[in-house]
Design an enzyme around this catalytic site. Structure first.
Site, PDB file in Angstrom:
ATOM      1  N   GLY A 213      35.482  30.251  47.263  1.00 40.26           N
ATOM      2  CA  GLY A 213      35.946  28.893  47.488  1.00 40.26           C
ATOM      3  C   GLY A 213      37.158  28.857  48.398  1.00 40.26           C
ATOM      4  O   GLY A 213      37.323  27.931  49.191  1.00 40.26           O
TER       5      GLY A 213
ATOM      6  N   CYS B 296      44.459  28.243  43.743  1.00 39.99           N
ATOM      7  CA  CYS B 296      44.096  29.650  43.870  1.00 39.99           C
ATOM      8  C   CYS B 296      44.739  30.417  42.722  1.00 39.99           C
ATOM      9  O   CYS B 296      45.882  30.155  42.332  1.00 39.99           O
ATOM     10  CB  CYS B 296      44.588  30.187  45.215  1.00 39.99           C
ATOM     11  SG  CYS B 296      44.572  31.988  45.346  1.00 39.99           S
ATOM     12  N   GLY B 297      44.009  31.391  42.173  1.00 42.67           N
ATOM     13  CA  GLY B 297      44.491  32.147  41.028  1.00 42.67           C
ATOM     14  C   GLY B 297      45.766  32.917  41.270  1.00 42.67           C
ATOM     15  O   GLY B 297      46.382  33.412  40.322  1.00 42.67           O
ATOM     16  N   HIS B 298      46.187  33.030  42.536  1.00 46.89           N
ATOM     17  CA  HIS B 298      47.409  33.770  42.834  1.00 46.89           C
ATOM     18  C   HIS B 298      48.512  32.858  43.365  1.00 46.89           C
ATOM     19  O   HIS B 298      49.465  33.313  43.992  1.00 46.89           O
ATOM     20  CB  HIS B 298      47.097  34.905  43.818  1.00 46.89           C
ATOM     21  CG  HIS B 298      46.128  35.889  43.235  1.00 46.89           C
ATOM     22  ND1 HIS B 298      44.790  35.840  43.514  1.00 46.89           N
ATOM     23  CD2 HIS B 298      46.295  36.892  42.344  1.00 46.89           C
ATOM     24  CE1 HIS B 298      44.175  36.797  42.831  1.00 46.89           C
ATOM     25  NE2 HIS B 298      45.060  37.440  42.123  1.00 46.89           N
TER      26      HIS B 298
ATOM     27  N   LEU C 114      39.517  42.320  43.125  1.00 51.55           N
ATOM     28  CA  LEU C 114      40.333  43.292  43.870  1.00 51.55           C
ATOM     29  C   LEU C 114      41.075  42.524  44.964  1.00 51.55           C
ATOM     30  O   LEU C 114      40.835  42.699  46.153  1.00 51.55           O
ATOM     31  CB  LEU C 114      39.430  44.368  44.470  1.00 51.55           C
ATOM     32  CG  LEU C 114      38.549  45.124  43.472  1.00 51.55           C
ATOM     33  CD1 LEU C 114      37.346  45.745  44.176  1.00 51.55           C
ATOM     34  CD2 LEU C 114      39.353  46.184  42.739  1.00 51.55           C
ATOM     35  N   SER C 115      41.970  41.688  44.555  1.00 49.23           N
ATOM     36  CA  SER C 115      42.467  40.623  45.417  1.00 49.23           C
ATOM     37  C   SER C 115      43.280  41.103  46.611  1.00 49.23           C
ATOM     38  O   SER C 115      44.147  41.974  46.470  1.00 49.23           O
ATOM     39  CB  SER C 115      43.322  39.657  44.600  1.00 49.23           C
ATOM     40  OG  SER C 115      43.839  38.639  45.426  1.00 49.23           O
TER      41      SER C 115
END
Length: 576
Positions: free
Chosen positions: A105, A213-215, A438-439
């Site tokens: 996304g 965003c997850g980060h 594995l960002s």
């Protein structure tokens, strides 16, 4: 075909067909594929939501393929490794080396929304954006599969034996964000994904209104029960469509600091409250509203909030109780006994409610503890949340019966965290599959790992059960790196930069875009033209005069910089 049911005999036939389909669905659910899946609805509910016209979906075949692939990896202690694909070029190159495809996304938000308006990953793009990208890639996969079949069936058996076969039909797992709203939005989104070609979909437990965003900072979780409703809605839609699309449940609880509500008791132990009695009756939201009414803005309001939070002494209720025990006017043995009593009653996996915890504390003589979770609520009404691996484990356990794969988003690549999460979830759900991002948001060089440890990270956590691992933005970063470095060199050295950095490297590595007309399918559509016109066409794209003929023969260029023994370099080879 749909039938007309009017007379008594037709009514009985209608009921008979319905009951037969109910039995069929129940038998499907009883298969090995769904032995771990819990549904709060019946097969009768599912069939009642179906129409009379049965439909099948190509994505279902790839969903079954994905299930087999991941279960094989799980059994072997290995992982399907992949990354986010941007376009048909990337997805066809990936097919030669990887066994699954990811559609991000974030990448869609920044490069390919249906409004063509780019932006960060806030899930504020139209909800058909990611399904449309899935369709874009899925159509490309099918096209290159057809193209390859035509090419191979034009060869002799000997030629086919010498020619590597590429499985272009690699299953796609796509980003469903938070489900894009309420139950009906999630249902419609999942329907789109199935129709557009997704073999799997992941849905996360953030609020759809504030999704990030997850980060990024500022993530707001929904209650565990609300996210379970999303997962159930997705599974119901898959069941109605008769597909085995894999459902990935993602939790952002490891690093989240806010939660939308306190309605689910399983969340209570992680919600923060004020422990400073001097702030009794002085809520942060009221203080900020008063400040705004008095003309405070920006930095002044932030300073007000920072000062209030510094005084609040925020703790979870279990932390509040444990600190009270430590500060009791009692001997160390008595404190230790009280602490053990508290821990035995309230370990995190018991998921006691605040009310239950307060009752236990009262029985232990801690009746006047000041702790208030409403005072620190944000201006938007969110509760403060203490994210942790334990919080993620609690959610992973709750989501597991409703999902096929569990994913904990993390702030850094930490093997200890991976171990704690895997062991925590698998202690209750030993057969559940796990996923890991594995960002590229991690600064891997600052992780403290050696190059060898980085190389071994994927297989190492695969042995913990993380059988699907992916670099969300791998395609994005690879694209940016290649174009930036090539553009810089091209501006300086012109065509030599292209020949050295692109064309020769394509040839050296056997990249099939070297012959880009053939890669795009010119030969394939020439076959159409010739088939329509009796086997011959004067307008065939790959006929006499096509410049791609230059790549078919082998010749040498004297005086090349990297010379062979004869002082020349092979610069083109025949390729099929």
């Amino acid at each position: 075909m749909a039938a007309s049911f009017s007379g008594p005999s037709m009514i009985m036939e209608e009921e008979g067909r319905f009951e037969a389909e109910v039995a069929e669905v129940q038998a499907w659910w009883n298969s090995e594929r769904f032995k771990l899946t819990r549904r709060p609805y019946t097969a009768r509910d599912v069939v009642a939501l179906r129409g009379n016209l049965k439909q099948s979906y190509a994505s279902n075949e790839l969903a079954k393929k994905l299930w087999r692939t991941l279960k094989t990896h799980q059994a072997n202690g290995t992982a399907s490794r992949t990354f986010g694909a941007l376009d048909p070029v990337q997805v066809t190159m990936m097919a030669k080396h990887l066994d699954s495809i990811y559609v991000s996304g974030w990448q869609c938000s920044s490069t390919h929304t249906t409004t063509n308006e780019p932006g960060p990953d806030l899930a504020d793009y139209p909800y058909d954006t990611v399904p449309n990208k899935v369709e874009h890639l899925f159509f490309a996969q099918q096209y290159h599969d057809r193209k390859q079949r035509e090419a191979r069936m034009s060869m002799s058996r000997e030629e086919r034996a010498r020619t590597p076969y590429v499985d272009y039909l690699k299953p796609i797992i796509a980003d469903g964000d938070t489900g894009f709203g309420g139950t009906t939005a999630t249902v419609k989104l999942c329907k789109l994904f199935v129709e557009r070609g997704a073999a799997g979909v992941h849905i996360e437990d953030q609020s759809s209104v504030t999704k990030k965003c997850g980060h990024m900072a500022g993530k707001v979780l929904v209650a565990i029960s609300e996210h379970i409703n999303r997962l159930v809605a997705a599974r119901l839609q898959f069941d109605v469509m008769g597909v085995e699309t894999l459902l990935v449940a993602r939790t952002d609880a490891e690093a989240a600091n806010l939660i939308q509500s306190n309605v689910d008791t399983r969340d209570h132990q992680f919600i923060l409250g004020v422990t400073n009695p001097n702030l009794r009756g002085k809520s942060l939201a009221t203080l900020l509203a008063t400040g705004m009414a008095n003309g405070k803005t920006g930095a002044e309001l932030q300073a007000t909030e920072d000062n209030w939070l510094a005084m609040a002494q925020l703790k979870t209720f279990p932390e509040c109780v444990m600190d009270a025990i430590k500060n009791m006017n009692a001997g160390e043995d008595e404190k230790r006994r009280r602490m053990n009593e508290w821990m035995n009653h309230t370990s995190y996996d018991k998921c006691l409610s605040y009310e239950q915890g307060r009752e236990i504390a009262d029985r232990m003589g801690l009746k006047n503890l000041f702790w208030d979770w409403d005072l620190p609520r944000t201006r938007e009404g969110f509760y403060r949340f203490k994210g942790s691996v334990m919080a993620a484990v609690v959610r992973g356990r709750a989501f597991a019966p409703h999902a096929d794969i569990i994913w904990m988003e993390t702030a850094k690549p930490d093997f200890a965290e991976c171990t704690a999460f895997a062991e925590g979830v698998k202690s209750m759900h030993p057969e559940i599959m796990l996923a890991y991002n594995l960002s590229p948001s991690f600064n891997w060089d600052a992780s403290g790992m050696t190059d060898e440890q980085m190389r071994d990270f994927i297989p190492r956590i695969a042995r913990l059960g993380f059988c699907w691992q992916f670099i969300t933005l791998g395609g994005f970063h690879a694209d940016a790196l290649v174009i930036d470095t090539f553009a810089k060199d091209y501006a300086r050295r012109g065509m030599l930069a292209y020949v050295e950095r692109i064309q020769r490297e394509e040839r050296k590595n056997g990249v099939d875009t070297l012959a880009h007309q053939k890669w795009s399918g010119a030969n394939y559509y020439d076959r159409y033209l010739k088939t329509v016109q009796g086997g011959i066409s004067s307008t065939a794209a790959m006929g006499k005069g096509v410049t791609e003929e230059q790549f078919k023969e082998t010749w040498t260029r004297p005086g090349a910089m990297e010379m062979g023994s004869a002082g020349s370099e092979v610069v083109a080879k025949a390729r099929m």
